[in-house]
Design a protein around this motif. Structure first.
Motif, short mmCIF file in Angstrom:
data_model
loop_
_atom_site.label_atom_id
_atom_site.label_comp_id
_atom_site.label_asym_id
_atom_site.label_seq_id
_atom_site.Cartn_x
_atom_site.Cartn_y
_atom_site.Cartn_z
N GLY A 41 42.89 22.57 35.48
CA GLY A 41 42.82 23.42 34.31
C GLY A 41 41.38 23.64 33.89
N PRO A 42 41.15 24.29 32.74
CA PRO A 42 39.78 24.53 32.27
C PRO A 42 39.02 23.22 32.14
N GLY A 43 37.86 23.16 32.75
CA GLY A 43 37.05 21.95 32.70
C GLY A 43 37.42 20.90 33.72
N GLY A 44 38.51 21.11 34.47
CA GLY A 44 38.93 20.15 35.49
C GLY A 44 38.87 20.76 36.87
N ARG A 45 39.70 20.23 37.76
CA ARG A 45 39.76 20.75 39.11
C ARG A 45 40.43 22.11 39.14
N ASP A 46 39.97 22.99 40.00
CA ASP A 46 40.52 24.34 40.08
C ASP A 46 40.92 24.65 41.52
N SER A 402 51.33 30.08 31.41
CA SER A 402 50.48 30.84 30.48
C SER A 402 51.28 31.27 29.26
N GLY A 403 52.55 31.65 29.46
CA GLY A 403 53.39 32.02 28.33
C GLY A 403 53.71 30.83 27.45
N LEU A 404 54.01 29.68 28.06
CA LEU A 404 54.31 28.48 27.28
C LEU A 404 53.11 28.02 26.45
N LEU A 405 51.92 28.30 26.96
CA LEU A 405 50.71 27.83 26.27
C LEU A 405 50.18 28.81 25.23
N TRP A 422 43.57 31.06 31.13
CA TRP A 422 43.12 30.51 32.42
C TRP A 422 44.22 30.62 33.46
N TRP A 423 45.43 30.20 33.10
CA TRP A 423 46.55 30.25 34.05
C TRP A 423 47.00 31.69 34.28
N LEU A 424 46.93 32.52 33.26
CA LEU A 424 47.31 33.92 33.43
C LEU A 424 46.41 34.60 34.44
N GLU A 425 45.10 34.35 34.36
CA GLU A 425 44.16 34.95 35.30
C GLU A 425 44.43 34.47 36.73
N ARG A 426 44.75 33.17 36.90
CA ARG A 426 45.00 32.65 38.25
C ARG A 426 46.24 33.29 38.87
N SER A 427 47.30 33.41 38.09
CA SER A 427 48.52 33.99 38.64
C SER A 427 48.35 35.48 38.91
N ALA A 428 47.58 36.18 38.08
CA ALA A 428 47.32 37.60 38.33
C ALA A 428 46.50 37.78 39.60
N GLU A 429 45.50 36.94 39.79
CA GLU A 429 44.66 37.03 40.99
C GLU A 429 45.47 36.75 42.26
N ALA A 430 46.50 35.90 42.13
CA ALA A 430 47.32 35.54 43.29
C ALA A 430 48.37 36.59 43.60
N LEU A 437 50.55 42.65 34.58
CA LEU A 437 50.95 43.50 33.45
C LEU A 437 50.56 42.88 32.12
N VAL A 438 50.84 41.57 31.97
CA VAL A 438 50.49 40.90 30.71
C VAL A 438 48.98 40.89 30.50
N LEU A 439 48.24 40.59 31.57
CA LEU A 439 46.79 40.55 31.45
C LEU A 439 46.22 41.92 31.11
N SER A 440 46.76 42.98 31.71
CA SER A 440 46.28 44.33 31.37
C SER A 440 46.56 44.65 29.92
N GLY A 441 47.72 44.22 29.41
CA GLY A 441 48.03 44.45 28.00
C GLY A 441 47.08 43.71 27.08
N GLN A 442 46.72 42.48 27.43
CA GLN A 442 45.77 41.72 26.62
C GLN A 442 44.39 42.37 26.65
N LEU A 443 44.01 42.91 27.80
CA LEU A 443 42.69 43.54 27.91
C LEU A 443 42.62 44.86 27.15
N MET A 444 43.75 45.52 26.95
CA MET A 444 43.76 46.77 26.19
C MET A 444 43.82 46.54 24.68
N SER A 445 44.25 45.34 24.29
CA SER A 445 44.41 45.05 22.87
C SER A 445 43.08 44.73 22.21
N ARG A 446 42.92 45.19 20.99
CA ARG A 446 41.71 44.87 20.22
C ARG A 446 41.78 43.49 19.59
#
Length: 675
Positions: A41-46, A402-405, A422-430, A437-446
């Motif tokens: 996770g963030p700050g740990g092993r990736d 990512s949704g649970l967190l 962090w987890w949302l970005e990893r799953s989107a990249e994979a 879709l969720v990540l694109s919605g977050q990036l469009m939101s102000r």
């Protein structure tokens, strides 16, 4: 794009790979660190961005088959109580053969994006050879000699199967922006799997792995050069994970024990064993009865019996599947106590599989804790087990975590936004379309947890759209339309599947209603001054539509005028729906019933108009006063209207059926009807 056979550095790469394995005893193939040694996770092993080293198999010797002679690598892995051997032939295909095969693979237009049977992600695969028959003549000319002169003779000799035959040949690609993973699985439908390397391993990170045990610490990532062929039996788990770099193409041969098995699509090698004693073999046989097919009937009781035997012998996959069957039986149970017993049994089996390290059991156990199936709701435990699965590079687990967190409205009180993103970005990249879709919605939101970035949002929508997501195509079209890029928006909308229906309350959808005014409205939106989409949905702007229809009314006869007016009023009623003028929509659709018959044109034409009006009327009354029974009646009548059209409007019938299903799912518990 490198399409050659690996270049002059292959020898050095092989020596380095063998050096990595000098400390690995023959047969003890362990190449990745144990999950959980350092927190992920963030700050740990990736592990999502830290690819493991690839290596050669520890055994090495000379081998010949037909006119080919070369190096055969080998290894043995402990699987339960047995040992599984696997092999790799170096440079079985020549550089020229690889060049031709890769050219066919890269240039093919036949890749499909249907959900993969293993992980339900877009498959990005195509079959040049299926069920013993050639489909792609160009690939046949490049590949047939290799198949007949080297692949078949080698497998027949090495696996002691003189009648062995190739059932299928498929090509898979793993490109940036598409899928980058293939979840751990067995090829239970094929007695032997052979994978031919096509891409230079220096061009990408990761690749194919073998996983003899449930834990990812047993994974081995062999280095497969172009022309090398890795061969293993049906009972060895494997998968793919590409961390980075450019494209990876591979060609897979699936072989059965005889040509008759290919033609029958059967798996007689299971029957040859009798009822097996090993945990893994019992699991494979149970899986056949669980799903039916492959010459085994669907038999729930036999599947459960075999899963139970396999689970008692320690097979985590059997524990997971046994839980799935118990959950299904619990859902079908008529008695509440019986259902609870099944759910509790499912939970206990999942817990055992999760503690054994199986990522599917961990992910499903987390869902049980989330939904309170067989156990009290416990979001803390749900997060813990979902994190365990996600740490094993389970793409769906990473997205759900990512949704649970951070992104689930029910869990906002103790949200961890940073880790959720962090987890949302990893799953989107994979390659998870849902995550993209969720990540694109977050990036469009102000107001989202990530900084607004419309260019990045467009990139993620494009990736999800490439994976076959109609929602992504629709959202991409909206985004481009709002930016005044009308032609690009129309192209994006053209990629939407025929069955997709946009949200009825989306105000921008008025711009895409069929009819003579659609072009005028697109022109208005794409003008120099961007018009607020909400304003387009305003009732005042309906006058634009009316003016645009004047040309169609001119010189029309009485019938033509009535047709135009019918379409106009239908469009106006839909605009009322979009603008939440529900009482006006209900009144207008009621008035249109009379016009349906007056227009004439035969019974089929009248039925078509009535079906359209009834469907829209049902939607309006459902939203207005929640008149579910009245809406249900109108939709049933609309279906009857469709039947009178003699199957000429099946797509309309599907839409009406979908609305009817939604209404029936919304009815009170005393009237549940899921048909």
């Amino acid at each position: 794009r490198r399409r050659g056979g690996g270049g002059g550095g292959g020898g050095s790469s092989r020596r380095q790979s063998r050096a990595v394995c000098r400390a690995v005893a023959a047969g003890a193939v362990t190449a990745t660190p144990a999950v959980g040694a350092v927190e992920v996770g963030p700050g740990g092993r990736d592990p999502w961005r830290e690819p493991p080293e690839r290596c050669a198999l520890p055994g090495r010797g000379r081998h010949s088959v037909g006119a080919w002679e070369g190096v055969e690598q080998s290894a043995a892995a402990q699987v339960g109580q047995g040992v599984r051997n696997f092999y790799m032939l170096e440079s079985l295909a020549s550089k020229e053969e690889v060049r031709k095969i890769l050219a066919c693979a890269v240039e093919s237009l036949d890749y499909n994006i249907i959900p993969d049977s293993v992980d339900r992600m877009p498959s990005f695969e195509y079959y040049p050879f299926r069920q013993g028959r050639w489909i792609d003549d160009r690939m046949r000319s490049a590949l047939e000699g290799l198949m007949e002169e080297r692949v078949l003779p080698y497998v027949r000799e090495r696996f002691g199967c003189p009648d062995c035959a190739i059932a299928d040949v498929l090509v898979r690609r793993y490109l940036p922006g598409e899928r980058r993973t293939h979840q751990t699985h067995f090829d239970g439908h094929a007695m032997v799997t052979a994978v031919l390397g096509l891409s230079d391993p220096d061009d990408y990170q990761g690749g194919l792995y073998l996983q003899p045990e449930s834990s990812p610490s047993s994974r081995l990532f062999p280095r497969i050069e172009p022309g090398d062929m890795l061969v293993h039996s049906y009972d060895l788990q494997h998968g793919v994970h590409v961390w980075g770099g450019s494209e990876r193409y591979s060609l897979i041969f699936w072989l059965k024990d005889s040509l008759q098995s290919v033609l029958d699509d059967s798996t007689p090698w299971y029957d040859a064993q009798g009822e097996p004693d090993g945990a893994e073999a019992l699991y494979h046989l149970a899986n056949k009865y669980h799903h039916g097919g492959d010459d085994k009937p669907l038999d729930t009781h036999e599947a459960m019996r075999l899963y139970e035997r396999s689970a008692k012998l320690g097979c985590p996959s059997a524990m997971n599947n046994l839980a799935t069957m118990c959950q299904e039986l619990g859902a079908e149970a008529s008695d509440e106590e019986e259902a609870k017993a099944y759910y509790k049994r499912a939970f206990d089996s999942l817990l055992e599989g999760a503690e054994a390290g199986w990522h599917l059991a961990q992910r499903n156990l987390a869902m049980f804790y989330t939904e309170g199936v067989g156990v009290e709701v416990n979001i803390g435990e749900a997060r813990r087990w979902m994190r365990e699965a996600a740490a094993q590079l389970d793409v769906q687990a990473a997205f759900r975590l990512s949704g649970l967190l951070a992104f689930h409205p029910d869990f906002s009180k103790d949200a961890d936004v940073e880790e959720g993103v962090w987890w949302l970005e990893r799953s989107a990249e994979a390659g998870s379309r849902d995550a993209q879709l969720v990540l694109s919605g977050q990036l469009m939101s102000r107001e989202g947890p990530v900084p607004q970035d419309m260019a990045a949002a467009e990139l993620w929508l494009e990736r999800a759209a490439r994976g076959g997501s109609d929602v992504a195509c629709y959202q991409l079209a909206k985004l481009l339309h709002k930016q005044g890029r009308a032609e690009e928006s129309d192209r994006a909308r053209g990629r939407i599947g025929a069955q997709f229906r946009p949200p009825a309350d989306d105000p921008l959808e008025i711009c895409w209603l069929d009819g003579p005014a659609a072009a005028k409205e697109r022109e208005l939106i794409a003008g120099d001054e961007l018009v607020d989409p909400v304003m387009i949905a305003n009732i005042q702007d309906l006058r634009l539509r009316q003016r645009a229809l004047q040309a169609a009314i001119v010189e029309a006869g009485e019938r033509g005028l009535a047709e135009v007016m019918f379409q106009l009023h239908l469009d106006i009623g839909q605009c009322f729906l979009l603008s939440q003028k529900l009482d006006m929509a209900e009144s207008l659709f009621q008035d249109l019933f009379g016009l349906c018959s007056e227009l004439g044109g035969g019974d089929a034409a009248v039925s078509m108009r009535q079906a359209i009006v009834r469907n829209n009327f049902a939607v309006s009354v459902l939203r207005l006063q929640e008149k579910w029974t009245e809406a249900e009646y109108e939709l049933i009548q609309a279906l009857l209207d469709c039947e009178r059209m003699r199957g000429e409007h099946d797509e309309m019938m599907l839409g009406i059926s979908g609305n009817l299903a939604l209404i029936r799912m919304s009815l009170s518990e005393s009237r549940v009807d899921t048909r």
